[in-house]
Design a protein around this motif. Sequence first.
Motif, PDB file in Angstrom:
ATOM      1  N   SER A  40       0.829  -1.208   0.000  1.00  0.00           N
ATOM      2  CA  SER A  40       0.000   0.000   0.000  1.00  0.00           C
ATOM      3  C   SER A  40       0.864   1.259   0.000  1.00  0.00           C
ATOM      4  CB  SER A  40      -0.949   0.011   1.212  1.00  0.00           C
ATOM      5  OG  SER A  40      -0.281   0.329   2.411  1.00  0.00           O
ATOM      6  N   GLN A  61       1.744   1.682  -3.582  1.00  0.00           N
ATOM      7  CA  GLN A  61       0.588   2.144  -4.357  1.00  0.00           C
ATOM      8  C   GLN A  61       0.304   3.618  -4.093  1.00  0.00           C
ATOM      9  OE1 GLN A  61      -2.269  -0.700  -2.940  1.00  0.00           O
ATOM     10  NE2 GLN A  61      -1.165  -2.403  -3.892  1.00  0.00           N
ATOM     11  N   ALA A  62       0.422   4.022  -2.827  1.00  0.00           N
ATOM     12  CA  ALA A  62       0.213   5.434  -2.489  1.00  0.00           C
ATOM     13  C   ALA A  62       1.286   6.298  -3.145  1.00  0.00           C
ATOM     14  CB  ALA A  62       0.237   5.623  -0.975  1.00  0.00           C
ATOM     15  N   TRP A  99       0.458   6.702  -6.771  1.00  0.00           N
ATOM     16  CA  TRP A  99      -0.624   7.677  -6.957  1.00  0.00           C
ATOM     17  C   TRP A  99      -0.085   9.105  -6.883  1.00  0.00           C
ATOM     18  CZ3 TRP A  99      -2.636  10.986  -2.989  1.00  0.00           C
ATOM     19  CH2 TRP A  99      -3.728  11.751  -3.406  1.00  0.00           C
ATOM     20  N   GLU A 125       1.947   9.983 -10.044  1.00  0.00           N
ATOM     21  CA  GLU A 125       1.130  10.291 -11.208  1.00  0.00           C
ATOM     22  C   GLU A 125       0.432  11.638 -11.069  1.00  0.00           C
ATOM     23  OE1 GLU A 125       0.422   7.609 -14.176  1.00  0.00           O
ATOM     24  OE2 GLU A 125       2.403   8.178 -13.436  1.00  0.00           O
ATOM     25  N   ARG A 126      -0.095  11.910  -9.875  1.00  0.00           N
ATOM     26  CA  ARG A 126      -0.845  13.153  -9.665  1.00  0.00           C
ATOM     27  C   ARG A 126       0.059  14.385  -9.728  1.00  0.00           C
ATOM     28  NH1 ARG A 126      -5.991  13.512 -10.498  1.00  0.00           N
ATOM     29  NH2 ARG A 126      -6.072  15.289  -9.063  1.00  0.00           N
ATOM     30  N   THR A 168      -0.091   5.471   5.171  1.00  0.00           N
ATOM     31  CA  THR A 168      -1.115   4.486   4.836  1.00  0.00           C
ATOM     32  C   THR A 168      -1.430   3.629   6.059  1.00  0.00           C
ATOM     33  OG1 THR A 168       0.417   2.762   4.083  1.00  0.00           O
ATOM     34  CG2 THR A 168      -0.266   4.410   2.463  1.00  0.00           C
ATOM     35  N   LYS A 215      -6.471   3.276  -1.198  1.00  0.00           N
ATOM     36  CA  LYS A 215      -7.533   3.540  -2.161  1.00  0.00           C
ATOM     37  C   LYS A 215      -7.339   4.944  -2.719  1.00  0.00           C
ATOM     38  CE  LYS A 215     -12.575   4.049  -2.419  1.00  0.00           C
ATOM     39  NZ  LYS A 215     -13.828   4.038  -1.621  1.00  0.00           N
ATOM     40  N   LYS A 216      -7.330   5.062  -4.036  1.00  0.00           N
ATOM     41  CA  LYS A 216      -7.204   6.384  -4.637  1.00  0.00           C
ATOM     42  C   LYS A 216      -8.359   7.248  -4.152  1.00  0.00           C
ATOM     43  CE  LYS A 216      -4.819   4.886  -8.820  1.00  0.00           C
ATOM     44  NZ  LYS A 216      -4.840   4.846 -10.305  1.00  0.00           N
ATOM     45  N   CYS A 235     -11.712  15.644  -6.287  1.00  0.00           N
ATOM     46  CA  CYS A 235     -12.294  14.944  -5.136  1.00  0.00           C
ATOM     47  C   CYS A 235     -13.327  15.810  -4.422  1.00  0.00           C
ATOM     48  CB  CYS A 235     -11.203  14.556  -4.142  1.00  0.00           C
ATOM     49  SG  CYS A 235      -9.969  13.418  -4.791  1.00  0.00           S
TER      50      CYS A 235
END
Length: 282
Positions: free
Chosen positions: A16, A19-20, A23, A26-27, A154, A159-160, A190
């Motif tokens: 996680s 994954q965070a 994210w 990319e952002r 995390t 979760k995105k 968001c």
Amino acid sequence: MKKIISCVDGSALAPSVCQAGAWLSERLSLPLVLLHSIEKEHTGQVNLAGSIGLGANESLLQELADHDAKKSKLLKAHSKALLEELQQSLPELNSPVATLERFGDVNHTLSDIKESIRCYVMGRSGESHGNETHFVGSHIESALRLVDRSMLLTVGEFKKPQSFLLAYDGREQANLAIERLLETKLLADCDCHLVMVGNTSHATKDAFDKELSRLESEFASITPHFVDGGNIADSLLAKQQQLNVDLTVMGAFSHSKVRQFFVGSNTLKLIANSHTSLLVIK
């Protein structure tokens, strides 16, 4: 170029954390680096200083030194294998995912390379906690104190974010958190829940209303919430559940309850019981 640093180990939260980090990468259009720090207490180093003078057998001392070197080599090989496995588990990003191995405390490593860091990611629990992800790793609170960069923490499967809670107290660091969000557009698509806990002065309410008005066009939606009194950690935890948000965002170290919160026992209370990832903006 600034980088996103995901601090990983062999814990259940390592995927996680990656994954965070992906994210964020990319952002923010920044490269991602997976960092594994081999803590000093795990290296098994033997201090031989002064032993010769006590009549110790030189061959035995050399054997101990060789054993220490071999163990360090094995730990480095394990670190490399861990990083490669986590690296391969990530989807393809806009830029290649790099890896970094360092001996020593993770917070010292982050401090050493902080000039290249935009944001770093950690998991709430460490390798020693197994699958018990509600435990708080000993490095978390010291990271908040020592590392002068924003942290994404995390607490389970990442979760995105589709919605987030933004804790606001009208002080400098809360305003800084808002400025950072507007500057980066990290959460622009968001739903935002702007939450004020406890501070009901007219000046703070005016500041809250001003920020609310300014933010209305910056997010998918924005909803204000006032929570009167009570413990800040308990209030935020209750709001997390009530609003079912994916992320909690706040500034660190303001001269208010939030400062008391981040340097006192409430820190661990929120982190240990949080249902969402936590973004602490500096």
